[in-house]
Design an enzyme around this catalytic site. Structure first.
Site, mmCIF file in Angstrom:
data_model
loop_
_atom_site.group_PDB
_atom_site.id
_atom_site.type_symbol
_atom_site.label_atom_id
_atom_site.label_comp_id
_atom_site.label_asym_id
_atom_site.label_seq_id
_atom_site.Cartn_x
_atom_site.Cartn_y
_atom_site.Cartn_z
ATOM 1 C CG HIS A 102 -3.203 3.517 2.251
ATOM 2 N ND1 HIS A 102 -3.866 3.083 1.113
ATOM 3 C CD2 HIS A 102 -3.151 2.444 3.090
ATOM 4 C CE1 HIS A 102 -4.179 1.808 1.272
ATOM 5 N NE2 HIS A 102 -3.771 1.406 2.458
ATOM 6 C CG ASN A 118 -6.857 -0.650 1.681
ATOM 7 O OD1 ASN A 118 -6.183 -0.307 0.707
ATOM 8 N ND2 ASN A 118 -6.315 -1.103 2.790
ATOM 9 C CB CYS A 120 -0.936 0.019 1.197
ATOM 10 S SG CYS A 120 -2.070 -1.364 1.232
#
Ligand code: UT7
Length: 340
Positions: free
Chosen positions: A264, A294, A123
């Protein structure tokens, strides 16, 4: 003359199919209430191979949307796909172990050839890729660099595992950078860090590298994402503010003076905790987790692209200080502070 890199635009691409929390209620023992309260997510997108949605096509679509935004935001640069010198793609879900996504997107963008490679930092991959791109530009080796981030986590989550599946979604993002005199450069400070995940808090094993595949293994269940949500949460609430603080220190910026944070998108509560730490109102945190969940390394460029399109991050001549920050498997974490 010293050179720096300027961000010209961001891009995004999302699969067509929307999967809501209510849809998930029929797949596993979960509820819209639980997911909304614990994560802020209401729905996510899931790629559909039957309509040609995969990592390569979504990354290429994000690149095209980035060129479109560049035409609107910075028409004077007029950079076309054929002007790109280097493509860096951050992905954990490349369609192939090789060739890289950075190579496979080229024909879809009408690029005959340019340097290209993929990176793996989960990520945090977008922040790592940005730092690499900026370094290549500053060194004078490349002028125009396209950074892509694409992750199709839906292909790797166990759709019966409510502790993991509900938070992820698919998507792709992009950013276009070009060389400019240092005084006009966007990047003011970077911070990257990584530490071995010895406790296996967030893992996706590559089965085939652990033992040679035999014919009888072909139909066995592939490896799925394994996540200890609470452990990752504990890590994230420290890693996000640390990244912003460290990148701000490099940029000589007081975090409480930041105009926008584009983080993020992992869990709304993680963003709230970072906002509290810096005494910043939540309105300064660009958040679209409600719509997409996500999307791993794609989440920052997707959020940035949308914030510009929606007129939230407005370019009206006044430069704004913006922090982008990521965290994820590795464990990896990092941030970039820019003037935009
Ligand atoms: O990009 C980086 C990657 N990952 C992350 O950033 C994830 C970070 N972690 C998180 O966002 C959160 O830990 C989760 C959203 C994954 C989980 O939230 P939580 O508040 O940490 O829940 P929990 O794992 O502590 O579980 C609490 C309860 C448990 O029930 P019991 O044992 O207390 O009875 C779980 O079984 O909630 C239950 N639970 C669920 N219930 C309904 C866990 N997942 C679900 C679910 N629906 N989807």
């Amino acid at each position: 003359m010293n050179i720096g890199s300027k961000i010209l635009a961001f891009g995004k691409a999302l699969p067509k199919k929307v999967v809501t929390n209510f849809d998930l209620e029929s797949l596993m023992d979960t509820s819209d209430d639980w997911i909304t309260q614990r994560t802020g997510i209401k729905e996510r997108r899931v790629a559909d191979e039957s309509i040609g949605e995969n990592s390569t096509t979504l990354a290429a679509a994000a690149a095209k949307s980035c060129f479109e935004q560049a035409k609107k935001l910075n028409p004077e640069f007029d950079i076309k796909p054929s002007d790109i010198d280097l493509i860096i793609c951050s992905t954990a879900t490349s369609d192939n172990l090789f060739p890289s996504t950075a190579c496979m997107v080229q024909p879809l963008l009408g690029i005959e050839s340019c340097a290209g490679f993929d990176i793996s930092a989960a990520c945090t991959g977008f922040i790592y890729a940005l730092n690499i791109a900026d370094t290549f530009i500053k060194s004078g080796q490349y002028k125009n660099v396209l950074v892509l981030s694409v992750d199709l986590m839906s292909r790797y989550v166990d759709w019966s595992d409510r502790r993991t599946a509900v938070i992820f979604g698919d998507g792709a993002g992009a950013v276009l950078l070009t060389a400019v005199p240092e005084a006009d450069a966007s990047f003011k400070g970077f911070y990257l860090n990584a530490k071995a995940d010895k406790d296996q808090a967030l893992y996706l094993k590559n089965t085939r590298s652990h033992y040679p595949v035999k014919a009888e293994d072909i139909d066995t269940k592939p490896e799925m994402v394994s996540m200890n949500g609470q452990a990752v949460y504990q890590f994230a609430v420290k890693a996000l503010p640390e990244s912003i603080e460290q990148a701000c220190a490099k940029a000589n910026v007081d975090p409480s003076t930041i105009d926008w944070v584009v983080p993020h998108q992992a869990n709304y509560r993680i963003l709230e905790s970072a906002a509290k730490r810096f005494n910043l109102p939540m309105e300064k945190f660009i958040c679209n987790i409600e719509k997409y969940g996500n999307t791993s390394s794609a989440s920052i460029p997707i959020a940035f692209h949308e914030a510009i399109e929606e007129g939230r991050i407005v370019k009206n001549g006044k430069k704004q200080t913006i922090a982008m920050a990521g965290f994820g498997a590795g464990m990896t974490w990092g941030a970039a502070v820019i003037e935009f």
